[in-house]
Enzyme design. Structure first.
Site, PDB file in Angstrom:
ATOM      1  N   LYS A  10       0.175   9.683   4.013  1.00  0.00           N
ATOM      2  CA  LYS A  10       1.145   8.903   4.781  1.00  0.00           C
ATOM      3  C   LYS A  10       2.254   9.793   5.362  1.00  0.00           C
ATOM      4  O   LYS A  10       2.416  10.946   4.958  1.00  0.00           O
ATOM      5  CB  LYS A  10       1.720   7.795   3.880  1.00  0.00           C
ATOM      6  CG  LYS A  10       0.673   6.720   3.485  1.00  0.00           C
ATOM      7  CD  LYS A  10       1.300   5.631   2.614  1.00  0.00           C
ATOM      8  CE  LYS A  10       0.317   4.511   2.311  1.00  0.00           C
ATOM      9  NZ  LYS A  10       0.936   3.444   1.460  1.00  0.00           N
ATOM     10  N   TYR A  50      -3.388  -2.851   8.307  1.00  0.00           N
ATOM     11  CA  TYR A  50      -2.778  -3.571   7.184  1.00  0.00           C
ATOM     12  C   TYR A  50      -2.767  -5.090   7.409  1.00  0.00           C
ATOM     13  O   TYR A  50      -1.932  -5.789   6.833  1.00  0.00           O
ATOM     14  CB  TYR A  50      -1.364  -3.053   6.934  1.00  0.00           C
ATOM     15  CG  TYR A  50      -1.324  -1.779   6.104  1.00  0.00           C
ATOM     16  CD1 TYR A  50      -1.849  -1.759   4.799  1.00  0.00           C
ATOM     17  CD2 TYR A  50      -0.769  -0.605   6.586  1.00  0.00           C
ATOM     18  CE1 TYR A  50      -1.803  -0.605   4.025  1.00  0.00           C
ATOM     19  CE2 TYR A  50      -0.723   0.553   5.817  1.00  0.00           C
ATOM     20  CZ  TYR A  50      -1.244   0.538   4.534  1.00  0.00           C
ATOM     21  OH  TYR A  50      -1.200   1.681   3.757  1.00  0.00           O
ATOM     22  N   PHE A  58       7.043  -7.446   2.938  1.00  0.00           N
ATOM     23  CA  PHE A  58       7.163  -6.016   3.214  1.00  0.00           C
ATOM     24  C   PHE A  58       6.357  -5.562   4.424  1.00  0.00           C
ATOM     25  O   PHE A  58       6.355  -4.367   4.755  1.00  0.00           O
ATOM     26  CB  PHE A  58       6.751  -5.196   1.977  1.00  0.00           C
ATOM     27  CG  PHE A  58       5.325  -5.417   1.510  1.00  0.00           C
ATOM     28  CD1 PHE A  58       4.276  -4.715   2.084  1.00  0.00           C
ATOM     29  CD2 PHE A  58       5.050  -6.311   0.484  1.00  0.00           C
ATOM     30  CE1 PHE A  58       2.964  -4.897   1.669  1.00  0.00           C
ATOM     31  CE2 PHE A  58       3.736  -6.509   0.053  1.00  0.00           C
ATOM     32  CZ  PHE A  58       2.698  -5.798   0.648  1.00  0.00           C
ATOM     33  N   ARG A  86      -8.040   6.313  -6.692  1.00  0.00           N
ATOM     34  CA  ARG A  86      -6.897   5.438  -7.010  1.00  0.00           C
ATOM     35  C   ARG A  86      -6.179   5.943  -8.266  1.00  0.00           C
ATOM     36  O   ARG A  86      -4.953   5.842  -8.374  1.00  0.00           O
ATOM     37  CB  ARG A  86      -7.357   3.975  -7.206  1.00  0.00           C
ATOM     38  CG  ARG A  86      -7.989   3.332  -5.988  1.00  0.00           C
ATOM     39  CD  ARG A  86      -7.107   2.543  -5.079  1.00  0.00           C
ATOM     40  NE  ARG A  86      -6.049   1.746  -5.625  1.00  0.00           N
ATOM     41  CZ  ARG A  86      -5.220   1.042  -4.844  1.00  0.00           C
ATOM     42  NH1 ARG A  86      -5.377   1.040  -3.522  1.00  0.00           N
ATOM     43  NH2 ARG A  86      -4.253   0.346  -5.366  1.00  0.00           N
ATOM     44  N   THR A  92       0.748   1.471  -7.233  1.00  0.00           N
ATOM     45  CA  THR A  92       1.455   1.203  -5.976  1.00  0.00           C
ATOM     46  C   THR A  92       2.961   1.408  -6.137  1.00  0.00           C
ATOM     47  O   THR A  92       3.603   2.045  -5.296  1.00  0.00           O
ATOM     48  CB  THR A  92       1.181  -0.251  -5.524  1.00  0.00           C
ATOM     49  OG1 THR A  92      -0.232  -0.466  -5.494  1.00  0.00           O
ATOM     50  CG2 THR A  92       1.786  -0.520  -4.158  1.00  0.00           C
ATOM     51  N   ARG A 103       1.718   9.561  -6.734  1.00  0.00           N
ATOM     52  CA  ARG A 103       2.853   8.671  -6.491  1.00  0.00           C
ATOM     53  C   ARG A 103       3.976   8.904  -7.490  1.00  0.00           C
ATOM     54  O   ARG A 103       5.161   8.864  -7.131  1.00  0.00           O
ATOM     55  CB  ARG A 103       2.379   7.225  -6.473  1.00  0.00           C
ATOM     56  CG  ARG A 103       1.657   6.885  -5.157  1.00  0.00           C
ATOM     57  CD  ARG A 103       0.930   5.585  -5.209  1.00  0.00           C
ATOM     58  NE  ARG A 103       0.532   5.111  -3.874  1.00  0.00           N
ATOM     59  CZ  ARG A 103      -0.243   4.055  -3.670  1.00  0.00           C
ATOM     60  NH1 ARG A 103      -0.705   3.364  -4.692  1.00  0.00           N
ATOM     61  NH2 ARG A 103      -0.554   3.689  -2.437  1.00  0.00           N
ATOM     62  N   ASN A 113       5.133   5.746  -0.409  1.00  0.00           N
ATOM     63  CA  ASN A 113       4.406   6.122  -1.628  1.00  0.00           C
ATOM     64  C   ASN A 113       3.232   7.068  -1.369  1.00  0.00           C
ATOM     65  O   ASN A 113       2.228   7.039  -2.076  1.00  0.00           O
ATOM     66  CB  ASN A 113       3.986   4.869  -2.410  1.00  0.00           C
ATOM     67  CG  ASN A 113       3.024   3.999  -1.630  1.00  0.00           C
ATOM     68  OD1 ASN A 113       2.662   4.318  -0.492  1.00  0.00           O
ATOM     69  ND2 ASN A 113       2.574   2.917  -2.231  1.00  0.00           N
ATOM     70  N   HIS A 116      -2.646   6.406   0.745  1.00  0.00           N
ATOM     71  CA  HIS A 116      -3.429   5.176   0.721  1.00  0.00           C
ATOM     72  C   HIS A 116      -4.813   5.498   0.195  1.00  0.00           C
ATOM     73  O   HIS A 116      -5.360   6.554   0.475  1.00  0.00           O
ATOM     74  CB  HIS A 116      -3.569   4.585   2.135  1.00  0.00           C
ATOM     75  CG  HIS A 116      -4.586   3.477   2.200  1.00  0.00           C
ATOM     76  ND1 HIS A 116      -4.264   2.169   1.909  1.00  0.00           N
ATOM     77  CD2 HIS A 116      -5.923   3.485   2.462  1.00  0.00           C
ATOM     78  CE1 HIS A 116      -5.360   1.425   2.010  1.00  0.00           C
ATOM     79  NE2 HIS A 116      -6.382   2.205   2.342  1.00  0.00           N
ATOM     80  N   GLU A 127     -12.423   0.009   6.160  1.00  0.00           N
ATOM     81  CA  GLU A 127     -11.348   0.950   6.482  1.00  0.00           C
ATOM     82  C   GLU A 127     -11.895   2.251   7.069  1.00  0.00           C
ATOM     83  O   GLU A 127     -11.287   2.829   7.973  1.00  0.00           O
ATOM     84  CB  GLU A 127     -10.510   1.227   5.226  1.00  0.00           C
ATOM     85  CG  GLU A 127      -9.718  -0.001   4.797  1.00  0.00           C
ATOM     86  CD  GLU A 127      -8.906   0.214   3.533  1.00  0.00           C
ATOM     87  OE1 GLU A 127      -8.181  -0.708   3.132  1.00  0.00           O
ATOM     88  OE2 GLU A 127      -8.975   1.318   2.934  1.00  0.00           O
TER      89      GLU A 127
HETATM   90  N1  UDP Z   1       4.235  -1.918  -0.116  1.00  0.00           N
HETATM   91  C1  UDP Z   1       5.595  -2.141   0.038  1.00  0.00           C
HETATM   92  N2  UDP Z   1       6.226  -3.032  -0.787  1.00  0.00           N
HETATM   93  C2  UDP Z   1       5.562  -3.715  -1.764  1.00  0.00           C
HETATM   94  C3  UDP Z   1       4.192  -3.490  -1.917  1.00  0.00           C
HETATM   95  C4  UDP Z   1       3.557  -2.598  -1.076  1.00  0.00           C
HETATM   96  O1  UDP Z   1       6.220  -1.558   0.925  1.00  0.00           O
HETATM   97  O2  UDP Z   1       6.187  -4.515  -2.481  1.00  0.00           O
HETATM   98  C5  UDP Z   1       3.556  -0.970   0.774  1.00  0.00           C
HETATM   99  C6  UDP Z   1       3.191   0.349   0.070  1.00  0.00           C
HETATM  100  O3  UDP Z   1       3.310   1.411   0.997  1.00  0.00           O
HETATM  101  C7  UDP Z   1       1.734   0.096  -0.296  1.00  0.00           C
HETATM  102  C8  UDP Z   1       1.257  -0.694   0.924  1.00  0.00           C
HETATM  103  O4  UDP Z   1       2.355  -1.546   1.235  1.00  0.00           O
HETATM  104  O5  UDP Z   1       1.029   1.302  -0.509  1.00  0.00           O
HETATM  105  C9  UDP Z   1       0.022  -1.520   0.711  1.00  0.00           C
HETATM  106  O6  UDP Z   1       0.203  -2.340  -0.425  1.00  0.00           O
HETATM  107  P1  UDP Z   1      -0.950  -2.541  -1.506  1.00  0.00           P
HETATM  108  O7  UDP Z   1      -0.538  -3.647  -2.412  1.00  0.00           O
HETATM  109  O8  UDP Z   1      -2.280  -2.668  -0.820  1.00  0.00           O
HETATM  110  O9  UDP Z   1      -0.872  -1.173  -2.357  1.00  0.00           O
HETATM  111  P2  UDP Z   1      -1.877   0.084  -2.433  1.00  0.00           P
HETATM  112  O10 UDP Z   1      -3.283  -0.428  -2.274  1.00  0.00           O
HETATM  113  O11 UDP Z   1      -1.467   1.041  -1.325  1.00  0.00           O
HETATM  114  O12 UDP Z   1      -1.638   0.676  -3.790  1.00  0.00           O
HETATM  115 MG    MG Z   2      -4.110  -1.704  -0.894  1.00  0.00          MG
END
Ligand code: UDP
Ligand code: MG
Length: 139
Positions: A10, A50, A58, A86, A92, A103, A113, A116, A127
């Site tokens: 990112k 997204y 968010f 992951r 996350t 992270r 964070n 992805h 994706e």
């Molecule tokens: N995100 C955020 N606020 C939140 C949750 C997620 O800004 O409360 C952002 C963060 O950058 C995250 C992305 O949205 O990586 C996608 O969210 P997801 O729940 O899919 O998390 P990931 O799969 O990236 O762990």
């Molecule tokens: Mg996700």
């Protein structure tokens, strides 16, 4: 099972100059890179990628962040790579991410964070296809 997954380095990670650090961890974990490119997403591309989060509180912050700088998108291949990547990423919410994960070490906010990674086999296919044509994958 050999799987493929989509990884994004990112904008915050590119700005921190940790592209190399992230790729080093993939290689150390025997994860193969079969596609890679640098992009600066348009708003439309970020919103489309997204789309599953559209309507969440968010969403707008996330889109603004994802278009704030250049990113690196990669297709990763390896044994159980969806879950293994992951794990390398960490949770996350960086405050809950296990020590030593990307992270935990490099995230600076809930949005910022670092990386992805696809979360399941179906989303991984979607994706990967969002950013790569079949002929851009080198096996
Ligand atoms: N995100 C955020 N606020 C939140 C949750 C997620 O800004 O409360 C952002 C963060 O950058 C995250 C992305 O949205 O990586 C996608 O969210 P997801 O729940 O899919 O998390 P990931 O799969 O990236 O762990
Ligand atoms: Mg996700």
């Amino acid at each position: 099972m050999i799987q493929q997954t989509l990884s994004i380095i990112k904008p915050d990670a590119v700005k921190q100059r940790i592209i190399g650090e992230i790729i080093k961890r993939l290689e150390n974990n025997k994860i193969e890179i079969i596609g890679m490119k640098m992009l600066k997403l348009t708003r439309e591309q970020a919103e489309g990628f997204y789309a599953v989060h559209k309507g969440k509180p968010f969403f707008e912050t996330l889109v603004e962040f994802m278009i704030s700088g250049k990113i690196v998108v990669m297709v990763l291949q390896g044994e159980d790579v969806i879950a293994r990547y992951r794990t390398i990423m960490g949770a996350t919410d960086y405050r809950k991410a296990a020590p030593g994960t990307l992270r935990a070490e490099f995230a600076t906010g809930l949005t910022e964070n670092v990386v992805h990674g696809s979360d399941a086999t179906e989303t991984a296919v979607q994706e990967i296809n969002y950013f790569f044509k079949p002929e851009e994958l080198v096996k």
